[in-house]
Design a protein around this motif. Structure first.
Motif, PDB file in Angstrom:
ATOM      1  N   LEU A 190       0.834  -1.208   0.000  1.00 59.68           N
ATOM      2  CA  LEU A 190       0.000   0.000   0.000  1.00 59.68           C
ATOM      3  C   LEU A 190       0.867   1.256   0.000  1.00 59.68           C
ATOM      4  CD1 LEU A 190      -2.798  -1.022   2.547  1.00 59.68           C
ATOM      5  CD2 LEU A 190      -2.996  -0.806   0.059  1.00 59.68           C
ATOM      6  N   SER A 192       3.826   1.467  -1.233  1.00 54.14           N
ATOM      7  CA  SER A 192       4.423   1.552  -2.568  1.00 54.14           C
ATOM      8  C   SER A 192       3.456   2.199  -3.550  1.00 54.14           C
ATOM      9  CB  SER A 192       4.818   0.157  -3.061  1.00 54.14           C
ATOM     10  OG  SER A 192       5.756  -0.448  -2.193  1.00 54.14           O
ATOM     11  N   LEU A 193       2.180   1.802  -3.497  1.00 58.85           N
ATOM     12  CA  LEU A 193       1.168   2.390  -4.383  1.00 58.85           C
ATOM     13  C   LEU A 193       0.987   3.881  -4.085  1.00 58.85           C
ATOM     14  CD1 LEU A 193      -1.534  -0.444  -4.420  1.00 58.85           C
ATOM     15  CD2 LEU A 193       0.070   0.158  -6.246  1.00 58.85           C
ATOM     16  N   LEU A 196       3.961   5.700  -5.545  1.00 55.66           N
ATOM     17  CA  LEU A 196       3.874   5.813  -7.004  1.00 55.66           C
ATOM     18  C   LEU A 196       2.842   6.866  -7.411  1.00 55.66           C
ATOM     19  CD1 LEU A 196       4.062   2.039  -8.029  1.00 55.66           C
ATOM     20  CD2 LEU A 196       5.854   3.769  -8.238  1.00 55.66           C
ATOM     21  N   ALA A 197       1.744   6.978  -6.635  1.00 53.22           N
ATOM     22  CA  ALA A 197       0.716   7.971  -6.944  1.00 53.22           C
ATOM     23  C   ALA A 197       1.229   9.390  -6.745  1.00 53.22           C
ATOM     24  CB  ALA A 197      -0.515   7.733  -6.076  1.00 53.22           C
TER      25      ALA A 197
END
Length: 545
Positions: A190, A192-193, A196-197
């Motif tokens: 989570l 990591s996401l 990236l966002a």
């Protein structure tokens, strides 16, 4: 009197930088990759050679890590999100194909030699990575970087550059050093996401707020400090989220890519990058002990041709998968047969986590240096071998999503020299053209020549409705203001979902905004002027004699 820790670090740095300068001069003279020179001089001067410096220094290790971060930062800046979208098929098909076809057989062969699975997977992944810097330079020198095979090769390399981040994340998991529960791994995913966002959001903020402010201030010092602050901030954020700093450095490069200041930032950061990169690669070379590496000479002698053959075949199949013909694919597969600079990041991480030992690291380093030395000759041979098969050139413009078919009516917004030339071509093709411009002085002569014209502000809905853009099959937007162009394209797309919209802009960063606003084709003046100037510089024959 024994030197203090600080004095020892300073002495080590002086030795490393002096050795780097000497090796760089020698490599330049004999046209050898500076990467090879750094590794070789590090091996000669390190603890495995003359012992001029010790790679075990903790401070020196931190400086080398900074070099790795700068390397990933520069790679991120070189990867334009527009280019990734433009060559998405080649990148998403050719890249994974090459990585899997090389890493899996390599891991199986290494496992057959008696190493455990974690070490085999790490070494197989390291073998699969090639040298972006070396290959791109060789393709450019051969003048084939814009051919279908050249673009496909570069796309594979870009995918490898992007893959280094998940591979670095994979290393602690292979070593079992993470000791994380399923919940911890889910939380890490989570985070990591979320991270990236943040990248596209931060990139948009930099383009819309940071870049205009820095342009108004016109200060190189502030630009350097801003770039370093972005780099440091993203690395710190990644660390706080439990992610590797390498991911933060790569993300910082992506944030600063694709805007008007990217090339200037890259030029200003160049001294830092090259200095710390030299420390990184020379320090890595300092870990090389030839005596340990040659304890099993047959492994080196057999491993080199196996790696070259495996990587050539994997590269050829990957290039064929994206449409390159077999003869050309095999010859360009030779160019992807080396073990690249990012492999050393993975190998050093594996050694730090005790996935591989010093002897295995030394053997891989010898094999990698050998492949790097052979690369320029292999690429040169490949280019000569294919000859006339390289006629197909890929144009660096986006293909039309809605290619015009049976076009009868076109609207040209902005009456200038460029728009007039294009409109003249439209007229020769039998297309009815309507001109739109704010200035009646520009539209009046065209009206006298029989063209339909509308005088008014094209950013206004009423003006576009008067020009009947809702029924046009083709619309050309050629206005001097980039902001106006984006607004006009957005309004046209709302009025007409099917028309093909072509737009011209001044700055590279506006191109992505035009495409996202609904344009099918966007051309920026910066890129074309830069290409023309580079062609002029190349024609001057400024190479050293």
């Amino acid at each position: 009197m024994q030197p203090t820790t600080v004095e020892q670090v300073v002495l080590d740095l002086i030795v490393i930088l002096t050795a780097g300068a000497i090796s760089g001069a020698v490599c330049r003279r004999f046209q050898i990759s500076s990467l090879v020179g750094y590794l070789m001089i590090g091996a000669i001067c390190g603890s495995g050679g003359l012992g001029f410096f010790t790679s075990e220094s903790e401070v020196l290790a931190h400086l080398a890590e900074i070099g790795a971060l700068f390397l990933l930062f520069s790679i991120g800046m070189e990867i334009s999100l527009d280019e990734v979208q433009e060559f998405a098929f080649r990148l998403l098909v050719g890249g994974p194909t090459q990585l899997l076809l090389v890493s899996i057989p390599s891991a199986l062969l290494i496992r057959a030699l008696g190493l455990d699975w974690p070490a085999a997977i790490l070494l197989g992944s390291a073998i699969a990575l090639s040298s972006t810097v070396l290959v791109f330079r060789a393709l450019k020198e051969g003048g084939v970087q814009s051919t279908a095979a050249g673009v496909s090769s570069i796309s594979v390399l870009i995918f490898q550059d992007m893959a280094i981040v998940p591979l670095m994340l994979m290393a602690p998991l292979l070593a079992g050093a993470s000791d994380k529960s399923s919940m911890d791994l889910l939380k890490l995913g989570l985070y990591s996401l979320m991270f990236l966002a943040i990248i596209p959001i931060s990139g948009a903020i930099v383009r819309r707020i940071g870049v205009p402010v820095l342009q108004r201030l016109r200060s190189r010092e502030l630009l350097v400090l801003f770039a370093l602050a972005v780099l440091g901030g993203m690395c710190y954020l990644a660390h706080e989220l439990g992610l590797p700093a390498a991911l933060g450095a790569f993300a910082a490069g992506l944030i600063l890519s694709g805007n008007r200041l990217t090339q200037q930032v890259d030029a200003l950061i160049l001294p830092f990058r090259e200095t710390f990169a030299a420390i990184f690669f020379i320090s890595l070379g300092g870990l090389l002990h030839f005596q340990e590496a040659m304890q099993d000479p047959w492994l080196i002698l057999i491993g080199l041709p196996v790696i070259l053959a495996l990587k050539t075949l994997g590269g050829a199949v990957a290039l064929r998968a994206v449409g390159v013909r077999w003869p050309v694919a095999f010859c360009f597969g030779l160019g992807l047969a080396q073990v690249g600079e990012l492999s050393f990041l993975l190998l050093s991480e594996g050694m730090r986590l005790d996935l591989i030992n010093a002897a295995q690291y030394n053997q891989m380093l010898v094999l990698a240096i050998a492949t790097l030395l052979l690369t320029p000759a292999m690429i040169s041979y490949g280019i000569r071998a294919v000859g006339d098969h390289l006629a197909e050139v890929v144009r660096h413009v986006k293909k039309l999503k809605r290619p015009p078919s049976d076009v009868k009516e076109a609207v040209v917004i902005g009456v200038g020299p460029i728009a007039k030339q294009v409109a003249s071509r439209f007229e020769m093709m039998g297309i009815l053209v309507c001109f739109v411009d704010m200035n009646a002085v520009n539209t009046y002569p065209l009206e006298q020549m029989g063209f339909r014209t509308v005088t008014g502000d094209a950013t206004k809905l009423k003006t576009l409705q008067q020009a009947e853009v809702d029924r046009a099959q083709l619309v050309l937007v050629s206005v001097p203001s980039d902001e106006a162009a984006v607004a006009i394209v957005r309004t046209i797309r709302r009025l007409n979902k099917k028309a093909t919209i072509m737009a011209r802009c001044r700055y590279l960063e506006t191109r992505a905004r035009l495409l996202s606003s609904g344009a099918d084709l966007a051309i920026d003046e910066e890129s074309h002027v830069a290409s023309a100037l580079l062609s002029m510089v190349d024609s001057l024959d400024l190479s050293p004699h």
